[in-house]
Scaffold this motif. Structure first.
Motif, PDB file in Angstrom:
ATOM      1  N   GLU A  54      46.726  63.905 -12.780  1.00  0.00           N
ATOM      2  CA  GLU A  54      47.366  63.276 -14.421  1.00  0.00           C
ATOM      3  C   GLU A  54      48.159  64.337 -14.871  1.00  0.00           C
ATOM      4  O   GLU A  54      49.344  64.142 -15.397  1.00  0.00           O
ATOM      5  N   ARG A  55      48.670  65.360 -13.537  1.00  0.00           N
ATOM      6  CA  ARG A  55      50.024  66.459 -14.086  1.00  0.00           C
ATOM      7  C   ARG A  55      50.528  67.110 -12.454  1.00  0.00           C
ATOM      8  O   ARG A  55      49.414  66.992 -11.606  1.00  0.00           O
TER       9      ARG A  55
ATOM     10  N   GLY B  10      45.134  73.061 -22.498  1.00  0.00           N
ATOM     11  CA  GLY B  10      45.972  71.971 -22.946  1.00  0.00           C
ATOM     12  C   GLY B  10      45.282  70.932 -22.454  1.00  0.00           C
ATOM     13  O   GLY B  10      45.280  69.886 -22.639  1.00  0.00           O
ATOM     14  N   LEU B  11      44.921  71.122 -20.856  1.00  0.00           N
ATOM     15  CA  LEU B  11      44.388  69.585 -20.229  1.00  0.00           C
ATOM     16  C   LEU B  11      43.377  69.229 -20.904  1.00  0.00           C
ATOM     17  O   LEU B  11      43.680  67.642 -20.721  1.00  0.00           O
TER      18      LEU B  11
ATOM     19  N   ALA C  35      42.365  69.794 -23.860  1.00  0.00           N
ATOM     20  CA  ALA C  35      42.546  69.014 -25.362  1.00  0.00           C
ATOM     21  C   ALA C  35      43.067  67.929 -24.432  1.00  0.00           C
ATOM     22  O   ALA C  35      43.753  66.927 -25.853  1.00  0.00           O
ATOM     23  N   ASN C  36      44.119  67.692 -23.526  1.00  0.00           N
ATOM     24  CA  ASN C  36      44.097  65.798 -23.879  1.00  0.00           C
ATOM     25  C   ASN C  36      43.611  64.728 -22.825  1.00  0.00           C
ATOM     26  O   ASN C  36      44.096  64.706 -22.156  1.00  0.00           O
ATOM     27  N   GLY C  37      42.915  65.696 -22.995  1.00  0.00           N
ATOM     28  CA  GLY C  37      41.747  64.542 -22.387  1.00  0.00           C
ATOM     29  C   GLY C  37      40.941  64.698 -20.855  1.00  0.00           C
ATOM     30  O   GLY C  37      40.075  63.903 -20.224  1.00  0.00           O
TER      31      GLY C  37
END
Length: 738
Positions: A500-501, A615-616, A618-620
């Motif tokens: 993802e990142r 943050g991860l 919260a973003n799915g």
């Protein structure tokens, strides 16, 4: 500082903790709590802070022009302005005014600038009876003591102590005991003295150049009496008190009481344009209406330079001139809360901002006496109503103090082991040792476990205490033979098939060499959430040397960190940091150390580890990939000072609660360790006094888990509670079998 110097400072701190600590702690913590509650009522606190900051920036930038305008305005109003070059010049002028009026008594309202120039002693030596009319200042005048706080000067004295003082000095008919009795007694005493005064002296919180108006913000009515009862008024103020216009007073009136004592507005806000037009009062003729008194008055405004105009030309000390002397930096400081201004202060000023004032007004030697009590925790930055970067002022002054010193007799012990940019004299041995902790950590890991045995052996600890001032009561952290970077290099690749990142996990000195397990947990947590992780070899962030005032060494490390991490950022990697103090370096301190093109990308793409996890998710990202409480489980959580300042603690609480934990965050903002501060012999007792507040709360919670975000907090909690706390990420990491 020699070993005897460390012992003497430690003894002085122990004395103040015992005699003044309880009163200072109760009052400053009350003020600090009041500040939080009061500013929360404002619609836009941050806008007010920014507005106040901009007014002060503009005023100091245009100071010569505003001083000229103020002089013309006051003289047009009928007053006189005298710009005093220094304290002696100011005192000479004040004495001449008193002599011309044949003054036998001068009454004063509270004024830090008059404390700075020591006008009381000067006038009393010339036969003038000087009487302080602020209750706290009068108590100290009776006790022959110096202020310990810039707003509440007698904050270190208890009601019982003041009662004993008054009963001994004045021998009243009935012994005084209650606060009301003491206050009424002081009121009667002071009123009689004010009635017989020939001259009144005030300070000024602000002076407006356009109208010559002075703002006095007080909690007692004594300043108004001081101005209006005698026919001669002298105002003594620093040149930095000038603002352009009356309209500019609004944000300061909103902020000063809230920031200082937690009051929405202080009891008395007086806007006077002297000489005031009210008639003087003849107390011997109560039958004559006051309106028939004489309005013939003198007003003298003494503007004191005393180093301020030179501070204006100094890139760092200039910001000190924005200070409105509200005391918020003192009240929010954990060290000040414990020991007060008689330790954390200089000739006149106390608290965090005092370093700037004392360095500019008195010189480096005075600032050096207490500068190390600022640990750089940054809690004062958010508390300051004009957004002064107080930790940076303290750091720069510390660096200047270091450079003014000489190499000590034991410096040969660290030469070669401490490749700092300040080598060859300057920082004292203790600072050079802690400022080069990265070198010690590398050696510690290389020779572990032997290094751990040697470091904690009794004879070695005794030697370190005598030569370097490392307190023998502290246990040194255990170095790990296998560093985090080595562990990561030796394991099989865990790159997700479709990440993802991409993130660089920054191996800070403490995680890499000592608290390796928390680093492994962070890596496993990120990978479980689909992040491609790399753990490169990278130098220390420079926090350790910066905290010792070794700016050149810190800058060198910052440049090397930027060289190591910059290419990753350019390639789209985020930078994840576990140690909050290092993240604060990347986001805040590097602005002082690196060019913008190196600092800004790193600051923009750096995240605290659990902030990043939040943050991860919260973003799915799949939160169920993380470990959970697995049933009822409570957590006592202490976030790091700088983590709180950056507003990041809430992310850790949110993620832990999402994983099923019942979280209680510590009420205490600082653990007291602050990096190397708590290891230093001269500060060990203060460190433990600050930390005990945290220990007391956590013992009472009896939580299933105690977690802390910072290395210092971990060390201190282990000493306080007996067991080492874990990092929050260790509760979130899935088992990795690594």
């Amino acid at each position: 500082m020699s070993s005897k110097g460390h012992e003497a400072k430690a003894a002085r701190i122990r004395e103040l903790l015992e005699t003044e600590g309880d009163a200072v702690a109760t009052n400053t913590r009350g003020f600090n709590t009041g500040r939080y509650e009061s500013v929360a009522k404002l619609d836009d606190y941050q806008r007010l802070r920014q507005e106040a900051r901009e007014i002060k920036e503009d005023a100091i930038e245009r100071l010569p022009e505003l001083l000229e305008e103020l002089t013309e305005t006051v003289e047009a109003n009928g007053g006189t302005v005298y710009v005093a070059e220094d304290a002696a010049d100011a005192n000479r002028y004040v004495a001449e005014v008193c002599e011309a009026r044949d003054a036998e008594r001068l009454v004063k309202s509270k004024s830090m600038t008059s404390e700075e120039i020591e006008v009381n002693d000067y006038l009393q030596a010339r036969g003038v009876d000087v009487v302080e009319t602020d209750l706290g200042e009068w108590v100290l005048q009776v006790a022959d003591e110096s202020p310990s706080h810039i707003v509440a000067p007698a904050i270190h004295k208890s009601r019982e102590g003041i009662a004993a003082l008054f009963n001994e000095r004045f021998d009243p008919d009935e012994p005084l005991e209650t606060a009301e009795e003491l206050t009424m007694f002081a009121r009667e005493q002071l009123l009689e003295r004010i009635k017989g005064a020939d001259v009144g002296m005030t300070g000024a919180n602000f002076l407006t150049a356009d109208t010559g108006t002075m703002a006095l913000v007080t909690s007692e009515g004594n300043a108004r009496k001081t101005v209006t009862v005698p026919d001669t008024h002298i105002a003594v103020a620093g040149v930095e008190k000038v603002v352009p216009s009356v309209e500019d007073l609004q944000p300061f009136v909103e902020l000063i009481g809230r920031s200082g004592t937690g009051q929405d507005i202080t009891s008395y806000v007086s806007l006077l344009t002297p000489p005031v037009e009210s008639p003087t009062v003849d107390f011997d003729d109560p039958e004559t209406p006051i309106t028939e008194g004489s309005p013939d008055r003198e007003f003298h405004l003494v503007l004191v330079d005393n180093g301020r105009l030179a501070m204006r030309e100094d890139d760092t000390l200039r910001e000190t001139l924005y200070c409105i002397r509200c005391s918020a930096c003192s009240n929010t400081c954990a060290n000040f809360q414990s020991v007060g201004g008689h330790a954390f202060g200089g000739e006149t000023y106390s608290g965090g901002i005092a370093t700037g004032w004392e360095a500019g007004v008195e010189g480096l030697d005075t600032a050096a006496e207490f500068n190390d009590l600022c640990t750089g925790c940054s809690r004062c930055v958010e508390a300051c109503p004009v957004k002064i970067d107080i930790p940076w002022i303290n750091t720069v002054v510390r660096d200047r103090i270091n450079r003014s010193g000489d190499a000590g007799q034991f410096d040969f012990l660290v030469d070669g082991l401490t490749p700092d940019a300040e080598s060859g004299g300057g920082p004292e041995l203790q600072k050079r040792l802690f400022g080069n902790f990265e070198t010690l950590a590398k050696l510690g890991s290389t020779f572990a476990p032997l290094s751990n045995w040697v470091a904690n052996a009794g004879p070695v600890k005794g030697l370190l205490e005598r030569t370097v001032g490392v307190d023998r009561r502290r246990e040194f952290p255990a170095f790990q033979r296998e560093t985090l970077v080595d562990w990561f290099d030796d394991r099989d690749s865990r790159v997700p098939a479709d990440p993802e990142r991409k993130a660089v996990f920054y191996p800070d000195v403490y995680t890499n060499h000592m608290l390796v397990e928390r680093g492994k947990a962070a890596v496993r947590t990120l990978e479980a959430l689909g992040v491609e992780v790399v753990v490169p070899r990278a130098p220390g962030a420079g926090r350790a040397p910066l905290s010792q005032g070794m700016i050149a060494t810190a800058r060198s490390k910052a440049e090397r960190v930027a060289d190591a991490l910059g290419p990753y950022v350019e390639d789209g990697y985020d930078v994840v940091v576990l140690e909050p103090s290092d993240l604060a370096m990347f986001r805040e301190d590097y602005a002082h150390l690196l060019p913008a093109e190196a600092y800004e990308p790193l600051a923009e793409h750096s995240y605290e580890a659990v902030e990043y996890v939040y943050g991860l998710v919260a973003n799915g990202a799949d939160a169920d990939a993380l470990a959970s409480a697995g049933g009822p489980a409570s957590v006592a959580y202490h976030s790091h000072c700088q983590q709180r300042t950056m507003g990041l603690a809430e992310y850790t609480v949110a993620v832990l609660e999402q994983r099923g934990y019942e979280v209680t965050t510590s009420d205490v903002e600082c653990c007291g360790m602050a990096g190397s501060f708590g290891y230093k012999e001269q500060y060990y007792d203060l460190s433990m006094d600050v930390g005990e507040n945290l220990g007391e709360q956590f013992r009472s919670l009896e939580a299933d888990h105690v977690v802390a975000s910072g290395t210092s907090c971990t060390d201190q909690l282990e000493d306080l509670l007996g067991d080492p706390p874990r990092h929050p990420v260790e509760l979130l990491a899935p088992d990795g079998g690594d």
